[in-house]
Design a protein around this motif. Structure first.
Motif, PDB file in Angstrom:
ATOM      1  N   GLU A 138     -12.900 -13.650  -0.281  1.00  0.00           N
ATOM      2  CA  GLU A 138     -12.875 -15.212  -0.099  1.00  0.00           C
ATOM      3  C   GLU A 138     -13.476 -15.869  -1.597  1.00  0.00           C
ATOM      4  O   GLU A 138     -13.912 -15.099  -2.092  1.00  0.00           O
ATOM      5  N   PHE A 139     -13.130 -16.855  -1.087  1.00  0.00           N
ATOM      6  CA  PHE A 139     -13.416 -18.049  -1.954  1.00  0.00           C
ATOM      7  C   PHE A 139     -14.857 -18.824  -1.745  1.00  0.00           C
ATOM      8  O   PHE A 139     -16.131 -18.883  -2.199  1.00  0.00           O
ATOM      9  N   SER A 140     -15.378 -18.364  -0.354  1.00  0.00           N
ATOM     10  CA  SER A 140     -16.933 -18.857   0.617  1.00  0.00           C
ATOM     11  C   SER A 140     -16.439 -18.356   1.393  1.00  0.00           C
ATOM     12  O   SER A 140     -15.806 -17.887   1.518  1.00  0.00           O
ATOM     13  N   GLY A 141     -17.472 -19.206   1.685  1.00  0.00           N
ATOM     14  CA  GLY A 141     -18.143 -17.888   3.469  1.00  0.00           C
ATOM     15  C   GLY A 141     -17.709 -19.244   4.207  1.00  0.00           C
ATOM     16  O   GLY A 141     -16.613 -20.594   4.250  1.00  0.00           O
ATOM     17  N   PRO A 142     -18.059 -18.827   5.916  1.00  0.00           N
ATOM     18  CA  PRO A 142     -18.510 -17.795   5.668  1.00  0.00           C
ATOM     19  C   PRO A 142     -18.155 -17.237   6.517  1.00  0.00           C
ATOM     20  O   PRO A 142     -18.731 -16.256   7.007  1.00  0.00           O
ATOM     21  N   ARG A 143     -16.984 -16.997   7.038  1.00  0.00           N
ATOM     22  CA  ARG A 143     -15.672 -15.825   7.201  1.00  0.00           C
ATOM     23  C   ARG A 143     -15.630 -15.121   6.546  1.00  0.00           C
ATOM     24  O   ARG A 143     -14.677 -15.436   5.542  1.00  0.00           O
ATOM     25  N   ALA A 144     -15.500 -14.102   7.010  1.00  0.00           N
ATOM     26  CA  ALA A 144     -14.697 -12.577   6.021  1.00  0.00           C
ATOM     27  C   ALA A 144     -13.196 -12.287   6.968  1.00  0.00           C
ATOM     28  O   ALA A 144     -13.194 -12.310   8.104  1.00  0.00           O
ATOM     29  N   ILE A 145     -12.417 -12.324   6.331  1.00  0.00           N
ATOM     30  CA  ILE A 145     -11.676 -12.212   6.890  1.00  0.00           C
ATOM     31  C   ILE A 145     -10.755 -10.900   7.384  1.00  0.00           C
ATOM     32  O   ILE A 145     -11.007 -10.259   6.308  1.00  0.00           O
ATOM     33  N   ASP A 146     -10.466 -10.520   8.593  1.00  0.00           N
ATOM     34  CA  ASP A 146      -9.879  -9.320   9.193  1.00  0.00           C
ATOM     35  C   ASP A 146      -8.545  -9.389   8.740  1.00  0.00           C
ATOM     36  O   ASP A 146      -7.834  -9.952   9.026  1.00  0.00           O
ATOM     37  N   TYR A 156     -20.355 -13.421   6.929  1.00  0.00           N
ATOM     38  CA  TYR A 156     -21.001 -14.048   5.993  1.00  0.00           C
ATOM     39  C   TYR A 156     -22.466 -14.397   5.931  1.00  0.00           C
ATOM     40  O   TYR A 156     -23.138 -15.804   6.315  1.00  0.00           O
ATOM     41  N   GLU A 157     -23.698 -14.264   6.024  1.00  0.00           N
ATOM     42  CA  GLU A 157     -25.058 -15.122   6.389  1.00  0.00           C
ATOM     43  C   GLU A 157     -24.911 -15.588   5.003  1.00  0.00           C
ATOM     44  O   GLU A 157     -24.891 -14.778   3.588  1.00  0.00           O
ATOM     45  N   PRO A 158     -25.714 -16.221   4.696  1.00  0.00           N
ATOM     46  CA  PRO A 158     -25.856 -17.453   3.357  1.00  0.00           C
ATOM     47  C   PRO A 158     -26.296 -16.923   2.346  1.00  0.00           C
ATOM     48  O   PRO A 158     -25.481 -17.332   1.104  1.00  0.00           O
ATOM     49  N   GLN A 159     -26.877 -16.065   1.768  1.00  0.00           N
ATOM     50  CA  GLN A 159     -27.615 -15.285   0.287  1.00  0.00           C
ATOM     51  C   GLN A 159     -26.542 -14.542   0.217  1.00  0.00           C
ATOM     52  O   GLN A 159     -26.031 -13.197   0.156  1.00  0.00           O
ATOM     53  N   VAL A 160     -24.918 -14.312  -0.314  1.00  0.00           N
ATOM     54  CA  VAL A 160     -23.950 -13.697  -0.629  1.00  0.00           C
ATOM     55  C   VAL A 160     -23.208 -14.937  -1.516  1.00  0.00           C
ATOM     56  O   VAL A 160     -23.079 -15.672  -1.126  1.00  0.00           O
ATOM     57  N   LEU A 161     -22.599 -14.164  -2.953  1.00  0.00           N
ATOM     58  CA  LEU A 161     -21.756 -14.950  -3.931  1.00  0.00           C
ATOM     59  C   LEU A 161     -20.239 -14.246  -3.572  1.00  0.00           C
ATOM     60  O   LEU A 161     -20.076 -13.010  -3.277  1.00  0.00           O
ATOM     61  N   PHE A 162     -19.287 -15.162  -4.344  1.00  0.00           N
ATOM     62  CA  PHE A 162     -17.959 -14.412  -3.361  1.00  0.00           C
ATOM     63  C   PHE A 162     -17.562 -14.428  -5.614  1.00  0.00           C
ATOM     64  O   PHE A 162     -17.523 -14.955  -6.222  1.00  0.00           O
ATOM     65  N   TYR A 163     -16.023 -13.687  -5.176  1.00  0.00           N
ATOM     66  CA  TYR A 163     -15.050 -13.754  -5.767  1.00  0.00           C
ATOM     67  C   TYR A 163     -15.126 -13.004  -6.896  1.00  0.00           C
ATOM     68  O   TYR A 163     -14.422 -13.021  -8.466  1.00  0.00           O
ATOM     69  N   LEU A 164     -16.098 -11.745  -6.813  1.00  0.00           N
ATOM     70  CA  LEU A 164     -16.677 -11.641  -8.345  1.00  0.00           C
ATOM     71  C   LEU A 164     -15.370 -10.338  -8.243  1.00  0.00           C
ATOM     72  O   LEU A 164     -14.566  -9.801  -7.133  1.00  0.00           O
ATOM     73  N   VAL A 165     -15.375  -9.232  -9.579  1.00  0.00           N
ATOM     74  CA  VAL A 165     -14.702  -8.444  -9.778  1.00  0.00           C
ATOM     75  C   VAL A 165     -14.796  -7.609  -8.781  1.00  0.00           C
ATOM     76  O   VAL A 165     -16.569  -7.222  -9.148  1.00  0.00           O
ATOM     77  N   GLY A 166     -13.991  -6.593  -8.350  1.00  0.00           N
ATOM     78  CA  GLY A 166     -13.752  -5.565  -7.049  1.00  0.00           C
ATOM     79  C   GLY A 166     -13.117  -3.920  -7.775  1.00  0.00           C
ATOM     80  O   GLY A 166     -13.528  -4.464  -8.835  1.00  0.00           O
ATOM     81  N   PRO A 167     -13.511  -3.482  -7.076  1.00  0.00           N
ATOM     82  CA  PRO A 167     -12.748  -2.302  -7.908  1.00  0.00           C
ATOM     83  C   PRO A 167     -11.448  -1.681  -7.924  1.00  0.00           C
ATOM     84  O   PRO A 167     -10.644  -2.232  -7.237  1.00  0.00           O
ATOM     85  N   ALA A 168     -10.799  -0.998  -8.822  1.00  0.00           N
ATOM     86  CA  ALA A 168      -9.527  -0.382  -8.891  1.00  0.00           C
ATOM     87  C   ALA A 168      -8.466  -1.525  -8.317  1.00  0.00           C
ATOM     88  O   ALA A 168      -7.892  -1.217  -7.133  1.00  0.00           O
ATOM     89  N   SER A 169      -8.438  -2.380  -9.716  1.00  0.00           N
ATOM     90  CA  SER A 169      -7.477  -3.740  -9.144  1.00  0.00           C
ATOM     91  C   SER A 169      -6.048  -3.191  -9.710  1.00  0.00           C
ATOM     92  O   SER A 169      -5.155  -3.398  -8.199  1.00  0.00           O
ATOM     93  N   ALA A 170      -6.003  -1.735  -9.945  1.00  0.00           N
ATOM     94  CA  ALA A 170      -4.435  -1.449  -9.760  1.00  0.00           C
ATOM     95  C   ALA A 170      -4.162  -1.231  -9.094  1.00  0.00           C
ATOM     96  O   ALA A 170      -2.962  -0.611  -8.617  1.00  0.00           O
ATOM     97  N   GLU A 171      -4.727  -0.600  -7.622  1.00  0.00           N
ATOM     98  CA  GLU A 171      -4.941   0.071  -6.331  1.00  0.00           C
ATOM     99  C   GLU A 171      -4.975  -1.393  -5.196  1.00  0.00           C
ATOM    100  O   GLU A 171      -4.469  -0.969  -4.311  1.00  0.00           O
ATOM    101  N   PHE A 172      -5.849  -1.838  -5.465  1.00  0.00           N
ATOM    102  CA  PHE A 172      -6.251  -2.186  -4.720  1.00  0.00           C
ATOM    103  C   PHE A 172      -5.125  -4.245  -4.839  1.00  0.00           C
ATOM    104  O   PHE A 172      -5.005  -5.179  -3.682  1.00  0.00           O
ATOM    105  N   ALA A 173      -5.219  -4.673  -5.522  1.00  0.00           N
ATOM    106  CA  ALA A 173      -4.854  -6.004  -6.202  1.00  0.00           C
ATOM    107  C   ALA A 173      -2.499  -5.797  -6.487  1.00  0.00           C
ATOM    108  O   ALA A 173      -2.949  -5.161  -6.472  1.00  0.00           O
ATOM    109  N   ALA A 174      -2.974  -7.109  -5.919  1.00  0.00           N
ATOM    110  CA  ALA A 174      -1.283  -7.260  -6.429  1.00  0.00           C
ATOM    111  C   ALA A 174      -1.045  -6.787  -8.169  1.00  0.00           C
ATOM    112  O   ALA A 174      -1.598  -7.984  -8.438  1.00  0.00           O
TER     113      ALA A 174
END
Length: 353
Positions: A138-146, A156-174
């Motif tokens: 997500e770009f922002s909270g408070p909902r994490a979509i199922d 998401y509780e307030p002290q969470v930041l969004f849209y940072l690089v995650g793991p294994a882009s070749a496997e999880f991303a388009a």
């Protein structure tokens, strides 16, 4: 700094100029009169109806930083109010929405819908029929979509930041996109999973940013328990610190309030790792990157109504994770060792640096 507050108190409300420009059919420019975060630019580009969109900062003004609202909770000089940066806390989402609306006007087209990233690892996970699956992109909270289709969103509780690089882009991303993750800075993701039984499993990716000598427990990754307490019921997985097993996976004995078991592997800081937890009756197994770290018998004391689950922290909010989480899935059954190895497979392919 105190004098700056006096100036701000006397100053009139700020008026800012925003602009959108279209060049032909495939190029557009959106301007901000501020020092704009990369996340803000990514939000605008993702929604822009124009194929190639450029975001320019400090145009038609110089109103300082505009951190996303969640950044204000963490503090730091870029969130301090001053004459050079005195816009309100909610300025960033308002300006982002204005930029997108201006791009719609100059292009004569509606904004693009958010594209859900997918890849072979995400499709494989979904084929295993999780009860809930949070991509944390997500770009922002408070909902994490199922993403499972079961409509069990997280909060998401307030002290969470969004849209940072995650793991294994070749496997999880388009194709040609990055997998994205959430960064937890003291708060948690919490949810309730109806009908979550005593036999269940959790699969997730984690990235620890806390030095193991920083505190007694480096951080709790996953917790099933009652919010605000540690009453002896539930399961809790974390990373050991100065009180024992530094940098290694730990399983808490909730009744005794101490570590029940610990894994042998030292987890490197700032690296992505796959964690799997599986409970089958009294038997608990914990895997790190597809290899078994813990196998122990621990009584299942889970009441029928204990459906609350936390990620990035413990149920009683103690020693919450300082780091990133991604691709969290919960299964209403005990996963087999072969299934867990499949879920951890991307770590063997690209090393997850």
């Amino acid at each position: 700094y105190a004098r700056e507050q006096l100036f701000l108190h006397r100053s009139p409300p700020a008026e800012i100029v925003m602009q959108a420009i279209r060049i032909g059919d495939k190029i557009a420019i959106a301007t901000f009169p501020t020092e704009t975060y990369a996340l803000t630019g990514l939000k605008v580009k993702a929604a822009s109806p124009v194929e190639n969109t450029m975001v320019i900062e400090l145009a038609n003004g110089a109103e300082g930083y505009i951190p996303p609202p969640e950044q204000h909770l963490l503090g730091g000089y870029n969130t301090w109010e001053a004459r050079s940066a005195g816009l309100e806390v909610t300025a960033e989402p308002k300006m982002t929405e204005t930029a997108i609306q201006l791009l719609e006007r100059v292009s004569g087209s509606n904004r693009r819908a958010k594209i859900e990233p997918s890849g072979p690892a995400a499709r494989k996970l979904l084929s295993m029929k999780p009860s809930a699956y949070w991509r944390l992109d997500e770009f922002s909270g408070p909902r994490a979509i199922d993403a499972s289709g079961n409509h069990i969103d997280g909060i998401y509780e307030p002290q969470v930041l969004f849209y940072l690089v995650g793991p294994a882009s070749a496997e999880f991303a388009a194709a040609n996109t990055l997998n994205r993750a959430a960064h937890f800075a003291g708060h948690r993701l919490q949810t309730r999973i109806p009908d979550l039984g005593a036999d269940y499993s959790v699969s997730l990716w984690f990235w620890n940013g806390m030095p193991v000598e920083g505190r007694d427990v480096t951080g709790w990754i996953f917790s099933r328990g009652r919010d605000g307490t540690l009453d002896g019921n539930g399961d809790h997985i974390g990373i050991g610190g100065m009180s024992g097993h530094p940098g290694k996976i730990i399983l808490l004995d909730g009744q005794k309030g101490r570590v029940k078991a610990a894994g042998p592997t030292l987890i490197k800081r700032w690296t992505w790792n796959h964690l799997a937890f599986s409970r089958n009756g009294n038997q608990v197994e914990v895997y790190l990157n597809g290899k078994q770290e813990i196998r122990t018998d621990t009584p299942s004391l889970l009441p029928r109504d204990l459906v609350q689950v936390f990620f990035g922290g413990r149920s009683d909010n103690q020693s919450n994770l300082e780091g990133r989480l991604d691709e969290i899935a919960v299964f209403n059954r005990a996963l087999s060792e072969s299934e867990i190895r499949i879920l951890a497979a991307p770590s063997k392919k690209d090393g997850l640096k």
